[in-house]
Design a protein around this motif. Structure first.
Motif, PDB file in Angstrom:
ATOM      1  N   MET A  41       0.827  -1.195   0.000  1.00  0.00           N
ATOM      2  CA  MET A  41       0.000   0.000   0.000  1.00  0.00           C
ATOM      3  C   MET A  41       0.863   1.247   0.000  1.00  0.00           C
ATOM      4  N   ILE A  42       0.362   2.323  -0.581  1.00  0.00           N
ATOM      5  CA  ILE A  42       1.067   3.597  -0.615  1.00  0.00           C
ATOM      6  C   ILE A  42       0.130   4.685  -0.111  1.00  0.00           C
ATOM      7  N   PHE A  43       0.629   5.485   0.835  1.00  0.00           N
ATOM      8  CA  PHE A  43      -0.182   6.545   1.414  1.00  0.00           C
ATOM      9  C   PHE A  43       0.513   7.887   1.270  1.00  0.00           C
ATOM     10  N   LEU A  44      -0.302   8.935   1.220  1.00  0.00           N
ATOM     11  CA  LEU A  44       0.207  10.291   1.190  1.00  0.00           C
ATOM     12  C   LEU A  44       0.136  10.843   2.601  1.00  0.00           C
ATOM     13  N   CYS A  45       1.277  11.228   3.186  1.00  0.00           N
ATOM     14  CA  CYS A  45       1.323  11.696   4.566  1.00  0.00           C
ATOM     15  C   CYS A  45       2.004  13.058   4.636  1.00  0.00           C
ATOM     16  N   THR A  46       1.736  13.786   5.710  1.00  0.00           N
ATOM     17  CA  THR A  46       2.318  15.105   5.908  1.00  0.00           C
ATOM     18  C   THR A  46       2.859  15.210   7.331  1.00  0.00           C
ATOM     19  N   ASP A  47       4.096  15.724   7.474  1.00  0.00           N
ATOM     20  CA  ASP A  47       4.663  15.831   8.809  1.00  0.00           C
ATOM     21  C   ASP A  47       4.240  17.146   9.460  1.00  0.00           C
ATOM     22  N   LEU A 105       1.361  -0.341  -5.391  1.00  0.00           N
ATOM     23  CA  LEU A 105       0.241   0.562  -5.637  1.00  0.00           C
ATOM     24  C   LEU A 105      -1.002  -0.259  -5.943  1.00  0.00           C
ATOM     25  N   ASN A 106      -2.034  -0.083  -5.157  1.00  0.00           N
ATOM     26  CA  ASN A 106      -3.263  -0.845  -5.353  1.00  0.00           C
ATOM     27  C   ASN A 106      -4.137  -0.227  -6.440  1.00  0.00           C
ATOM     28  N   HIS A 107      -5.048  -1.043  -6.951  1.00  0.00           N
ATOM     29  CA  HIS A 107      -5.937  -0.633  -8.041  1.00  0.00           C
ATOM     30  C   HIS A 107      -7.200   0.029  -7.504  1.00  0.00           C
ATOM     31  N   SER A 108      -7.619   1.081  -8.177  1.00  0.00           N
ATOM     32  CA  SER A 108      -8.938   1.660  -7.962  1.00  0.00           C
ATOM     33  C   SER A 108      -9.490   2.053  -9.325  1.00  0.00           C
ATOM     34  N   PRO A 109     -10.721   1.655  -9.641  1.00  0.00           N
ATOM     35  CA  PRO A 109     -11.288   2.007 -10.947  1.00  0.00           C
ATOM     36  C   PRO A 109     -11.696   3.468 -11.043  1.00  0.00           C
ATOM     37  N   ARG A 110     -11.609   4.186  -9.927  1.00  0.00           N
ATOM     38  CA  ARG A 110     -12.095   5.568  -9.901  1.00  0.00           C
ATOM     39  C   ARG A 110     -11.000   6.606 -10.066  1.00  0.00           C
ATOM     40  N   VAL A 111      -9.770   6.163 -10.257  1.00  0.00           N
ATOM     41  CA  VAL A 111      -8.673   7.106 -10.450  1.00  0.00           C
ATOM     42  C   VAL A 111      -8.121   6.949 -11.859  1.00  0.00           C
ATOM     43  N   HIS A 150      -3.071  11.648   4.125  1.00  0.00           N
ATOM     44  CA  HIS A 150      -3.523  10.448   4.808  1.00  0.00           C
ATOM     45  C   HIS A 150      -4.357   9.531   3.911  1.00  0.00           C
ATOM     46  N   GLU A 151      -4.552   9.899   2.664  1.00  0.00           N
ATOM     47  CA  GLU A 151      -5.256   9.025   1.740  1.00  0.00           C
ATOM     48  C   GLU A 151      -4.284   8.029   1.100  1.00  0.00           C
ATOM     49  N   GLU A 152      -4.789   6.826   0.822  1.00  0.00           N
ATOM     50  CA  GLU A 152      -3.978   5.868   0.080  1.00  0.00           C
ATOM     51  C   GLU A 152      -3.914   6.304  -1.379  1.00  0.00           C
ATOM     52  N   VAL A 153      -2.737   6.174  -1.972  1.00  0.00           N
ATOM     53  CA  VAL A 153      -2.534   6.532  -3.371  1.00  0.00           C
ATOM     54  C   VAL A 153      -2.791   5.291  -4.228  1.00  0.00           C
ATOM     55  N   PHE A 154      -3.692   5.437  -5.203  1.00  0.00           N
ATOM     56  CA  PHE A 154      -4.053   4.319  -6.060  1.00  0.00           C
ATOM     57  C   PHE A 154      -3.611   4.567  -7.493  1.00  0.00           C
TER      58      PHE A 154
END
Length: 423
Positions: free
Chosen positions: A1-7, A218-224, A248-252
């Motif tokens: 999984m890949i996530f977008l994070c901010t410090d 990177l996981n699959h999403s049909p909406r991106v 904090h969203e997963e990147v698809f």
């Protein structure tokens, strides 16, 4: 999984969460704009992420890709170049994967091999009794796929035997069917596309596959939507997003506009609420509720076949597809209206009677599928109670049927609304 994070300073990072049992320190040669490191089970790119369209998600240099060039440069190269007839690019990649996995700690590719699935859930890997629970069209494709892999294994055994000087153990124990199946699924589910290349030491089959370590996290999403391709200028495989993400969203990424049966067959999973998901209507079901006394039925079927309207007829989230309704309208033409069949294929309305009849039959077909789907769900549920060892496989099949039932219910609702116009 890949996530977008901010410090806490507002700097954004992309975080990759690897297999929970992987504790390897991994170092790859990335461009200078990246600093890649691994501690425990987390890898991060120290690159500020612009949370906007067009942003680069990952850029993986060519040197990190596992291609047929990698294989030919390895200890396998001499065996590949002298083997006749030339091995296929797929066989070269599969052989390398099996060999490197067998090498264990001695393999330079160990960190990557460790995060690959130990087993796959594509239909070709499922137990026959589970495959029997699949929708008929998918079951047929799954059996065809299994036969293809079995033939692939049988035709490769002589080549594997030629590799015996490389191993202490018997090659039959290393290059077993299960080992090759694992490698085949690895390539089939995780490879990225490269421009076709041709090597004299390999067969003429397209050499377009490359394994890209960590891209497949990177996981699959049909909406991106993403743009993924090899950049000839930077000599890197790049993935850019055309969608936006919040922290904090997963990147698809999107593997393509595939329905769930295609995702199951090729990748071994089902996407919930997949906008491309559909239920296929076979030729046999198409005519199931039509009058058997129609003397023009064979001619109508022939017309549909000649004009490509006998396949890819579906129910979707919005109801019966235009192709399905068009096919039914032609099949429902009365004898005196048969000469209007070209107008039907062009989308013209022939009569209210024809419109209503085709909708009524579409509804009957939809209800038939709903009953069949409910029956299959009950069968899967009972088998889950009896076959505890197969529960993971059965749960996956159950999710496929569940999604198809949702689609059919949505289609039935749409059909009811369409029919009110004729009451």
């Amino acid at each position: 999984m890949i996530f977008l994070c901010t410090d806490q300073n507002g700097v954004s990072y992309v975080f990759l969460f690897l297999h929970r049992h992987s504790n390897s320190l991994i170092s790859l040669s990335f461009p200078h704009s990246f600093c890649l490191f691994a501690i425990g089970s987390t890898i991060s790119w120290h690159k500020k992420v612009q949370k906007q369209e067009g942003q680069m998600i990952i850029s993986l240099p060519e040197s990190c890709l596992l291609t047929t060039d990698t294989v030919i440069r390895s200890y396998l190269g001499a065996y590949i170049t002298k083997w006749k007839p030339p091995p296929s690019p797929l066989l070269a990649l599969c052989t390398f994967l099996v060999s490197e996995k067998h090498a264990g700690d001695r393999s330079l590719w160990k960190p990557y091999l460790e995060i690959l699935p130990k087993a796959y859930t594509c239909p070709v890997c499922l137990e026959p009794e589970v495959v029997n629970l699949l929708p008929k069209s998918l079951k047929a494709k799954a059996e065809e796929q299994r036969a293809h892999v079995q033939e692939f294994f049988a035709s490769s055994r002589d080549f594997f035997s030629s590799l015996q000087p490389l191993f202490v153990e018997a090659v039959d124990s290393i290059f077993s069917y299960s080992a090759l199946l694992w490698a085949w699924c690895t390539v089939n589910t995780r490879a990225v596309y490269l421009r076709p290349r041709q090597r004299e030491c390999l067969s003429a089959e397209p050499d377009t596959c490359a394994l890209a370590p960590y891209l497949d996290l990177l996981n699959h999403s049909p909406r991106v939507q993403v743009k993924a391709a090899f950049n000839e200028e930077t000599h890197s495989y790049e993935i850019r997003t055309t969608s936006r993400w919040r922290k904090h969203e997963e990147v698809f990424i999107c593997y393509g506009p595939h329905d769930n049966q295609r995702l199951f067959l090729e990748y071994g999973f089902v996407s919930v609420h997949n906008p491309y998901a559909c239920v296929y209507v076979s030729r046999e079901i198409l005519v199931k509720y039509l009058p058997s006394r129609d003397k023009q039925m064979d001619k109508k079927i022939s017309i549909l076949k000649d004009h490509g309207y006998i396949e890819n007829l579906t129910f979707g989230w919005d109801g019966p597809s235009w192709r399905l309704l068009t096919a039914l309208k032609l099949l429902c033409l009365e004898a005196e209206k048969f000469t209007c069949w070209k107008k039907v294929l062009l989308g013209e309305v022939i009569s209210d009677t024809n419109e209503k009849t085709s909708l009524d039959i579409a509804q009957k077909i939809c209800y038939y599928f709903m009953e069949e789907t409910n029956a299959m769900l009950q069968k899967v549920s009972h088998m889950k109670d009896e076959k505890e060892a197969l529960i993971n496989q059965l749960t996956l099949v159950e999710s496929l049927w569940t999604e198809e039932l949702k689609i059919l219910r949505a289609s039935a609702k749409t059909l009811h609304s369409l029919q009110t116009a004729f009451t």
